[in-house]
Write a protein that holds these residues in place. Sequence first.
Motif, short mmCIF file in Angstrom:
data_model
loop_
_atom_site.label_atom_id
_atom_site.label_comp_id
_atom_site.label_asym_id
_atom_site.label_seq_id
_atom_site.Cartn_x
_atom_site.Cartn_y
_atom_site.Cartn_z
N LYS A 257 -5.68 0.55 17.94
CA LYS A 257 -5.98 0.22 16.55
C LYS A 257 -6.72 1.37 15.87
N GLU A 258 -7.55 2.08 16.65
CA GLU A 258 -8.34 3.20 16.10
C GLU A 258 -7.45 4.36 15.65
N ASN A 259 -6.23 4.41 16.15
CA ASN A 259 -5.30 5.50 15.78
C ASN A 259 -4.48 5.17 14.54
N ILE A 260 -4.77 4.04 13.91
CA ILE A 260 -4.01 3.63 12.73
C ILE A 260 -4.95 3.54 11.52
N VAL A 261 -4.62 4.27 10.49
CA VAL A 261 -5.38 4.24 9.24
C VAL A 261 -4.67 3.30 8.26
N ILE A 262 -5.39 2.30 7.77
CA ILE A 262 -4.84 1.38 6.77
C ILE A 262 -5.63 1.54 5.47
N GLU A 263 -4.93 1.83 4.39
CA GLU A 263 -5.58 1.98 3.09
C GLU A 263 -4.72 1.33 2.01
N MET A 264 -5.35 0.97 0.90
CA MET A 264 -4.60 0.44 -0.23
C MET A 264 -3.95 1.58 -1.01
N VAL A 265 -2.72 1.36 -1.47
CA VAL A 265 -2.09 2.34 -2.34
C VAL A 265 -2.94 2.46 -3.60
N GLY A 266 -3.32 3.67 -3.96
CA GLY A 266 -4.24 3.88 -5.06
C GLY A 266 -3.66 3.56 -6.43
N SER A 267 -4.51 3.66 -7.43
CA SER A 267 -4.13 3.27 -8.79
C SER A 267 -2.98 4.10 -9.35
N ALA A 268 -2.96 5.40 -9.06
CA ALA A 268 -1.92 6.27 -9.64
C ALA A 268 -0.55 5.96 -9.05
N ILE A 269 -0.43 5.99 -7.73
CA ILE A 269 0.86 5.71 -7.11
C ILE A 269 1.22 4.24 -7.28
N GLY A 270 0.22 3.37 -7.18
CA GLY A 270 0.46 1.93 -7.34
C GLY A 270 0.99 1.57 -8.71
N SER A 271 0.70 2.37 -9.72
CA SER A 271 1.20 2.12 -11.07
C SER A 271 2.73 2.21 -11.12
#
Length: 288
Positions: A257-271
Amino acid sequence: MAITILADSACDLSKNYYNENNIEMIPLTVHLDNEEYEDGLTINPETVYEAMRNGKSPKTSQASAQDFKKIFTKHAEENKTLVYIAFSSELSGTYQAAKMMELEVKETYPDADIYVIDSKCASIGHGLVVLEAAKLANNGASVNEIIEKANHHAKHMEHIFTVDDLEYLHRGGRVSKTAAFVGGLLKIKPLLHVEDGKLIPLEKIRGSKKVLQRMIDVMESRGQDFENQTIGISHGDDLSRAEQLSEMIQEKFNVTKENIVIEMVGSAIGSHSGPGTLALFFLNTKNK
């Protein structure tokens, strides 16, 4: 001499990554309700996704050329080395703005140690390239070593992603109105990837349940050496599906699990991609 790594907000890294790895960030601009916001600074993705769910269509613009000039000039005056790793030039004018300012600053400071790299990547795919460069910089690597590894990672970074609603891609000019309408009726989920910095349709899948397994299948066929690399997942305000994909990857490829980065798609790309987007990033070669 310390080397500064500069990224733009389209790499979708959260603030703790910037702070922990001494990465500087320059924001893209999000336009919503006749207001301008700095991606990653003065607007959060949840606000953008909620607006899109309510029928609004946020717009974006590239990072400011004058902001680049200010940052580049500061480093030139202080005789510091700067490596800027840019969002794909095929998806934004940010790279071109930076190159223009690099040339302008070097007219005044011809010995300025400034390097601008087109990652041809987006979201956490871009972010993983930035993190590798920052790791090297913090460990005392030379600028040539950093550029070589950044280019290697960028060249071999796979982007496999799907969107929840084709209408958002239609608004961004990625699919026709007819395709978006028919796809919505048939519950078709597009699987896309990035090729030489451009978004390219890969295949269409009927039913959202099949999408995750298909992403795993594509990962298996295209990637390798998963235990020795960082894998990225980004999502459009859908953490549960991102975590489900992460668990499938851990089980299938024996990664932690430590080798996986999970992030939210940011405002610019998410637009442009919209709520419900799910993206997977990994190297298709051994980690150099």
